[in-house]
Design a protein around this motif. Structure first.
Motif, short mmCIF file in Angstrom:
data_model
loop_
_atom_site.label_atom_id
_atom_site.label_comp_id
_atom_site.label_asym_id
_atom_site.label_seq_id
_atom_site.Cartn_x
_atom_site.Cartn_y
_atom_site.Cartn_z
N VAL A 123 30.58 41.34 42.81
CA VAL A 123 31.74 40.82 43.53
C VAL A 123 32.46 39.76 42.70
O VAL A 123 33.69 39.77 42.58
CB VAL A 123 31.29 40.22 44.89
CG1 VAL A 123 32.47 39.59 45.62
CG2 VAL A 123 30.66 41.31 45.75
N LEU A 124 31.71 38.86 42.10
CA LEU A 124 32.30 37.81 41.27
C LEU A 124 33.01 38.40 40.06
O LEU A 124 34.12 38.00 39.71
CB LEU A 124 31.21 36.84 40.83
CG LEU A 124 31.65 35.61 40.04
CD1 LEU A 124 32.53 34.72 40.89
CD2 LEU A 124 30.45 34.83 39.53
N THR A 125 32.39 39.37 39.41
CA THR A 125 33.01 40.00 38.24
C THR A 125 34.28 40.74 38.62
O THR A 125 35.28 40.69 37.90
CB THR A 125 32.01 40.97 37.59
OG1 THR A 125 30.81 40.27 37.26
CG2 THR A 125 32.59 41.57 36.32
N GLY A 126 34.25 41.43 39.76
CA GLY A 126 35.44 42.14 40.20
C GLY A 126 36.61 41.21 40.51
O GLY A 126 37.75 41.49 40.14
N GLU A 127 36.33 40.11 41.19
CA GLU A 127 37.39 39.15 41.49
C GLU A 127 37.96 38.54 40.22
O GLU A 127 39.18 38.37 40.07
CB GLU A 127 36.84 38.05 42.40
CG GLU A 127 36.53 38.49 43.82
CD GLU A 127 37.77 38.86 44.60
OE1 GLU A 127 38.88 38.45 44.19
OE2 GLU A 127 37.65 39.56 45.61
N ALA A 128 37.09 38.21 39.25
CA ALA A 128 37.56 37.65 37.99
C ALA A 128 38.43 38.66 37.23
O ALA A 128 39.45 38.30 36.65
CB ALA A 128 36.38 37.22 37.14
N SER A 129 38.05 39.92 37.24
CA SER A 129 38.83 40.95 36.54
C SER A 129 40.20 41.12 37.18
O SER A 129 41.22 41.24 36.47
CB SER A 129 38.07 42.28 36.57
OG SER A 129 36.82 42.16 35.92
N ARG A 130 40.27 41.10 38.50
CA ARG A 130 41.56 41.23 39.17
C ARG A 130 42.45 40.02 38.90
O ARG A 130 43.67 40.16 38.71
CB ARG A 130 41.35 41.41 40.68
CG ARG A 130 40.94 42.83 41.07
CD ARG A 130 40.92 43.01 42.58
NE ARG A 130 39.79 42.29 43.17
CZ ARG A 130 38.58 42.83 43.32
NH1 ARG A 130 38.34 44.06 42.90
NH2 ARG A 130 37.61 42.15 43.89
N MET A 131 41.88 38.84 38.87
CA MET A 131 42.67 37.65 38.56
C MET A 131 43.19 37.69 37.12
O MET A 131 44.34 37.30 36.86
CB MET A 131 41.83 36.40 38.79
CG MET A 131 41.52 36.11 40.23
SD MET A 131 40.54 34.60 40.46
CE MET A 131 41.68 33.38 39.83
N MET A 132 42.38 38.16 36.18
CA MET A 132 42.83 38.25 34.80
C MET A 132 43.94 39.28 34.64
O MET A 132 44.91 39.06 33.90
CB MET A 132 41.65 38.61 33.90
CG MET A 132 40.58 37.53 33.80
SD MET A 132 41.23 36.01 33.06
CE MET A 132 41.59 36.59 31.40
N ARG A 133 43.83 40.40 35.35
CA ARG A 133 44.89 41.40 35.29
C ARG A 133 46.18 40.87 35.89
O ARG A 133 47.29 41.11 35.37
CB ARG A 133 44.46 42.68 35.99
CG ARG A 133 43.45 43.51 35.22
CD ARG A 133 43.38 44.92 35.77
NE ARG A 133 42.99 44.93 37.17
CZ ARG A 133 41.73 45.02 37.59
NH1 ARG A 133 40.74 45.10 36.70
NH2 ARG A 133 41.44 45.06 38.87
N ALA A 134 46.07 40.16 37.02
CA ALA A 134 47.27 39.59 37.63
C ALA A 134 47.91 38.54 36.73
O ALA A 134 49.14 38.48 36.61
CB ALA A 134 46.90 38.97 38.98
#
Length: 228
Positions: free
Chosen positions: A126-137
């Motif tokens: 969950v933490l990795t997924g949220e970080a990846s979405r924030m980096m893409r945004a």
């Protein structure tokens, strides 16, 4: 001398098991170097033990005395830690995470600790997924001009701090939703199974073989090195 021979035999057993498991000793040894920095905590024993003095180092304000006893203790701690981490890495490489948790539960490990480890492992995704979405945004909203001056370190530190804070809040909210979904599906502190999985015949054979090897190893150590 006997302790080092025993450690050598234990390391040989780990290598043999890694070959039988078709993992290879290189992968196990490479994954065990993470424990070496923690060995530096035992390094001062070389100068604090007084048995079998080998020499001294004059530093002006004080003198460090090197002892053979301290060197043997540090070497023993280093080898024990290194071999133990290799055995743990071999266990992780050959056993799925779900089977590890089930094994801990059968060994009567505290259920609270098993639940913490299980949720921590799952929330890492969950933490990795949220970080990846924030980096893409961030990448989608960021434009760089050719030849423009890069922002200063203070500005970058503030941006990273804001990002970490936002990541914590979003991950916390997401974990709450995940936990509510788990409760709605019957989670009550431990993962429920439809039926207990019995140990296979090969698992029983491996367990009995490991226990027999441990007993033989202990008996041989007492016979060969009764005073070590």
């Amino acid at each position: 001398m006997g302790s080092f021979l025993a450690l050598g035999l234990a390391w040989l057993a780990v290598l043999v098991v890694s070959l039988v498991a078709r993992i290879g000793p290189q992968r196990v040894i490479r994954g065990s170097f993470i424990a070496l920095p923690f060995v530096f905590a035992a390094f001062p024993l070389i100068f604090t033990k007084h048995g079998d003095p080998l020499g001294s180092i004059d530093l002006g304000l004080f003198t460090l005395r090197i002892s053979g006893e301290g060197i043997r203790i540090v070497a023993t701690v280093t080898l024990k830690s290194w071999i133990s981490v290799q055995a743990a890495a071999l266990l992780v490489f050959t056993t799925t995470f779900h089977d590890l948790l089930e094994g801990l539960a059968r060994l009567r490990f505290p259920r609270l600790m098993i639940a913490i480890v299980s949720l921590m492992y799952r929330y890492l995704a969950v933490l990795t997924g949220e970080a990846s979405r924030m980096m893409r945004a961030r990448s989608a909203r960021m434009a760089e001009q050719a030849g423009a001056r890069r922002p200063g370190v203070r500005w970058q530190a503030r941006v990273v701090g804001n990002k970490v804070g936002a990541l914590f809040i979003r991950s916390y909210e997401r974990s709450e939703r995940v936990y509510v979904a788990m409760q709605s599906r019957g989670y009550r502190g431990q993962i429920a199974h439809l039926h207990e999985r019995p140990l296979a015949l090969t698992a029983w054979a491996t367990l009995c073989g490991g226990l027999l090897m441990a007993v033989m190893f202990q008996f041989a150590a007492r016979q060969w090195f009764p005073h070590s």
